[in-house]
Design an enzyme around this catalytic site. Structure first.
Site, PDB file in Angstrom:
ATOM      1  CG  MET A   1     -11.415  63.060  20.187  1.00  0.00           C
ATOM      2  SD  MET A   1     -12.584  64.212  19.440  1.00  0.00           S
ATOM      3  CE  MET A   1     -12.495  63.680  17.742  1.00  0.00           C
TER       4      MET A   1
ATOM      5  CG  ASP B   1     -22.329  65.991  17.948  1.00  0.00           C
ATOM      6  OD1 ASP B   1     -21.873  66.030  19.100  1.00  0.00           O
ATOM      7  OD2 ASP B   1     -21.630  65.767  16.952  1.00  0.00           O
TER       8      ASP B   1
ATOM      9  CG  HIS C   1     -20.665  69.745  18.017  1.00  0.00           C
ATOM     10  ND1 HIS C   1     -19.958  68.622  17.640  1.00  0.00           N
ATOM     11  CD2 HIS C   1     -21.172  70.278  16.881  1.00  0.00           C
ATOM     12  CE1 HIS C   1     -20.050  68.477  16.324  1.00  0.00           C
ATOM     13  NE2 HIS C   1     -20.781  69.466  15.841  1.00  0.00           N
TER      14      HIS C   1
ATOM     15  CB  ILE D   1     -19.360  56.426  20.028  1.00  0.00           C
ATOM     16  CG1 ILE D   1     -18.890  56.863  18.637  1.00  0.00           C
ATOM     17  CG2 ILE D   1     -20.869  56.242  20.087  1.00  0.00           C
ATOM     18  CD1 ILE D   1     -19.596  58.056  18.047  1.00  0.00           C
TER      19      ILE D   1
HETATM   20  C1  GRF Z   1     -13.200  71.597  20.657  1.00  0.00           C
HETATM   21  O1  GRF Z   1     -13.288  72.255  19.429  1.00  0.00           O
HETATM   22  C2  GRF Z   1     -14.544  71.046  21.053  1.00  0.00           C
HETATM   23  O2  GRF Z   1     -15.616  71.825  20.639  1.00  0.00           O
HETATM   24  C3  GRF Z   1     -14.579  69.714  20.338  1.00  0.00           C
HETATM   25  O3  GRF Z   1     -13.244  69.244  20.392  1.00  0.00           O
HETATM   26  C4  GRF Z   1     -12.340  70.332  20.542  1.00  0.00           C
HETATM   27  C5  GRF Z   1     -11.560  70.061  21.785  1.00  0.00           C
HETATM   28  O4  GRF Z   1     -10.511  70.968  21.988  1.00  0.00           O
HETATM   29  N1  GRF Z   1     -15.541  68.842  20.927  1.00  0.00           N
HETATM   30  P1  GRF Z   1      -9.794  71.023  23.398  1.00  0.00           P
HETATM   31  O5  GRF Z   1      -9.218  69.644  23.667  1.00  0.00           O
HETATM   32  O6  GRF Z   1     -10.817  71.428  24.421  1.00  0.00           O
HETATM   33  O7  GRF Z   1      -8.700  72.042  23.240  1.00  0.00           O
END
Ligand code: GRF
Length: 193
Positions: free
Chosen positions: A90, A145, A109, A92
């Site tokens: 999470m 993205d 994504h 940038i």
């Molecule tokens: C997933 O939905 C992914 O697409 C997004 O963040 C979420 C991460 O989930 N980028 P996890 O930590 O892999 O369970």
């Protein structure tokens, strides 16, 4: 053939990382997970990866004067990956980092890009009245993205779905998509060498 080394960057649950890690247990998988790195020391995925014998590192940006990126780049250098896979990371990504890893940095994504970049993708799909959404694996470029799409999976939206229900179902599809697309991508890249 040596397997491509993949470092996975996570911030939380790490279920996509787990999907990559379990896929890499197959004899014919062209990649191996060489490290799981997190910007959150409490990320649940770290314990899972460590229990599987994968080297992990958690970088607590708050504890570091220079911030996250120098420490993260050092941990990446130590892991010596061929590719980096973002999986619920999470942050940038700074442009310099993206440039250094251009063509070798992938992300998953939870939408059918180019639709619904950023956060709250499932709510956006529901609010738009879409009857299908999905997930995308793409190359990472400086614009969030927006890199080349490597693979997508569609997931039907059911009447009455809320974002949580949809998230749970899309996640199942993500876990199928990410290992498959990463394996295809790595195989293609190896053939070009
Ligand atoms: C997933 O939905 C992914 O697409 C997004 O963040 C979420 C991460 O989930 N980028 P996890 O930590 O892999 O369970």
């Amino acid at each position: 053939m040596d397997r491509a080394r993949v470092a996975v960057l996570i911030s939380g649950r790490g279920s996509n990382m787990a999907a990559l890690l379990y896929a890499a247990k197959a004899d014919d998988c062209p990649f191996a997970i060489c490290a799981v790195l997190s910007d959150k020391p409490q990320a649940a995925g770290l314990a899972l990866a460590a229990a599987e014998g994968v080297p992990t590192a958690a970088i607590d940006a708050k504890a570091l004067k220079a911030g996250l990126w120098p420490a993260l780049e050092a941990a990446i250098a130590e892991a010596n990956p061929d590719y980096i896979a973002l999986a619920g990371f999470m942050r940038i990504i700074p442009a310099g980092f993206v440039e250094r890893w251009a063509g070798r940095l992938v992300n998953i994504h939870p939408s059918l890009l180019p639709k619904y970049k950023g956060l709250h993708t499932h709510q956006s799909a529901i609010d738009a009245g879409d009857d299908v959404t999905g997930a995308t694996v793409h190359l990472v470029t400086p614009e969030v993205d927006s890199g080349a799409i490597l693979g997508q999976v569609e997931v039907a939206i059911l009447p009455g779905d809320d974002a949580e229900a949809l998230d749970a179902r899309v996640l199942i599809a993500e876990h199928q998509l990410y290992p498959r697309v990463l394996a295809e991508f790595v195989r293609r890249a190896e053939r070009k060498q």
